[in-house]
Design a protein around this motif. Sequence first.
Motif, PDB file in Angstrom:
ATOM      1  N   ALA A  60     -13.760   9.303   2.899  1.00 52.61           N
ATOM      2  CA  ALA A  60     -12.639   9.247   1.946  1.00 52.61           C
ATOM      3  C   ALA A  60     -11.716   8.077   2.279  1.00 52.61           C
ATOM      4  O   ALA A  60     -11.300   7.332   1.390  1.00 52.61           O
ATOM      5  CB  ALA A  60     -11.863  10.555   1.955  1.00 52.61           C
ATOM      6  N   LEU A  61     -11.413   7.911   3.557  1.00 50.72           N
ATOM      7  CA  LEU A  61     -10.543   6.805   3.973  1.00 50.72           C
ATOM      8  C   LEU A  61     -11.188   5.462   3.659  1.00 50.72           C
ATOM      9  O   LEU A  61     -10.540   4.551   3.131  1.00 50.72           O
ATOM     10  CB  LEU A  61     -10.226   6.922   5.466  1.00 50.72           C
ATOM     11  N   LEU A  71      -5.248   7.672  -7.815  1.00 50.17           N
ATOM     12  CA  LEU A  71      -4.903   9.040  -7.434  1.00 50.17           C
ATOM     13  C   LEU A  71      -5.982   9.562  -6.506  1.00 50.17           C
ATOM     14  O   LEU A  71      -7.157   9.202  -6.647  1.00 50.17           O
ATOM     15  CB  LEU A  71      -4.822   9.928  -8.691  1.00 50.17           C
ATOM     16  N   ILE A  72      -5.591  10.428  -5.566  1.00 51.43           N
ATOM     17  CA  ILE A  72      -6.547  11.100  -4.687  1.00 51.43           C
ATOM     18  C   ILE A  72      -6.404  12.600  -4.893  1.00 51.43           C
ATOM     19  O   ILE A  72      -5.293  13.134  -4.839  1.00 51.43           O
ATOM     20  CB  ILE A  72      -6.312  10.736  -3.208  1.00 51.43           C
ATOM     21  N   VAL A  73      -7.532  13.275  -5.133  1.00 50.04           N
ATOM     22  CA  VAL A  73      -7.578  14.737  -5.229  1.00 50.04           C
ATOM     23  C   VAL A  73      -8.299  15.192  -3.968  1.00 50.04           C
ATOM     24  O   VAL A  73      -9.473  14.882  -3.774  1.00 50.04           O
ATOM     25  CB  VAL A  73      -8.308  15.201  -6.503  1.00 50.04           C
ATOM     26  N   ILE A  87      -4.106  12.566   5.216  1.00 50.11           N
ATOM     27  CA  ILE A  87      -2.886  12.164   4.492  1.00 50.11           C
ATOM     28  C   ILE A  87      -2.042  11.248   5.372  1.00 50.11           C
ATOM     29  O   ILE A  87      -1.551  10.208   4.923  1.00 50.11           O
ATOM     30  CB  ILE A  87      -2.078  13.401   4.053  1.00 50.11           C
ATOM     31  N   GLY A  88      -1.893  11.613   6.644  1.00 46.27           N
ATOM     32  CA  GLY A  88      -1.123  10.785   7.571  1.00 46.27           C
ATOM     33  C   GLY A  88      -1.695   9.385   7.715  1.00 46.27           C
ATOM     34  O   GLY A  88      -0.959   8.398   7.715  1.00 46.27           O
ATOM     35  N   LEU A  96      -2.342   1.672   1.034  1.00 48.68           N
ATOM     36  CA  LEU A  96      -2.632   2.994   0.472  1.00 48.68           C
ATOM     37  C   LEU A  96      -1.402   3.889   0.341  1.00 48.68           C
ATOM     38  O   LEU A  96      -1.459   4.917  -0.326  1.00 48.68           O
ATOM     39  CB  LEU A  96      -3.664   3.714   1.349  1.00 48.68           C
ATOM     40  N   VAL A  97      -0.312   3.512   0.969  1.00 47.96           N
ATOM     41  CA  VAL A  97       0.842   4.393   1.108  1.00 47.96           C
ATOM     42  C   VAL A  97       1.378   4.937  -0.231  1.00 47.96           C
ATOM     43  O   VAL A  97       1.867   6.061  -0.301  1.00 47.96           O
ATOM     44  CB  VAL A  97       1.969   3.699   1.915  1.00 47.96           C
TER      45      VAL A  97
END
Length: 153
Positions: A60-61, A71-73, A87-88, A96-97
């Motif tokens: 994912a990263l 958007l990320i689901v 998320i961190g 990406l922030v």
Amino acid sequence: MNYPNWNQNLESSLNNGQPAVDKRPVVLAVDDNHDNLELLTQILDLFGCECVGAVDGYSALSAAVDRLPDLIVLDICLPDIDGIELIGRIKQDPKLVNIPIVAVTALAKTEDRDRILEAGCIGYLSKPFNIKDLEQIIRHQLSPQSLLVEFST
């Protein structure tokens, strides 16, 4: 009759000679359950989004860096790194922030929800989720003109 250049000429006239560009919003869907990921992919496709799928945190990263989704689901329970850590890492990357993240997870306790939102998600849905609720969050985050289907209640 044969019109070999008709489509090419039409495309050129519509795009001022520029090649056609896919302007659908890109959504990264992350879930380690292949059935859930397929369901999300189909729903996002119906909404008119281009869906990129990932089955774990590291992929994912990598996909987020490569594609810079709109958007990320995100499922929180992942096999390698959990969604909170992911998320961190996303929020630490300057590229990406600003990507909004929506959690879609089996974690349904109030303290889980609060922890997920505090980590940086802009929305939270517990599984099984209502498609209309997902649509509402997506419409709020993405350009309404870019979404194709509207589900009625």
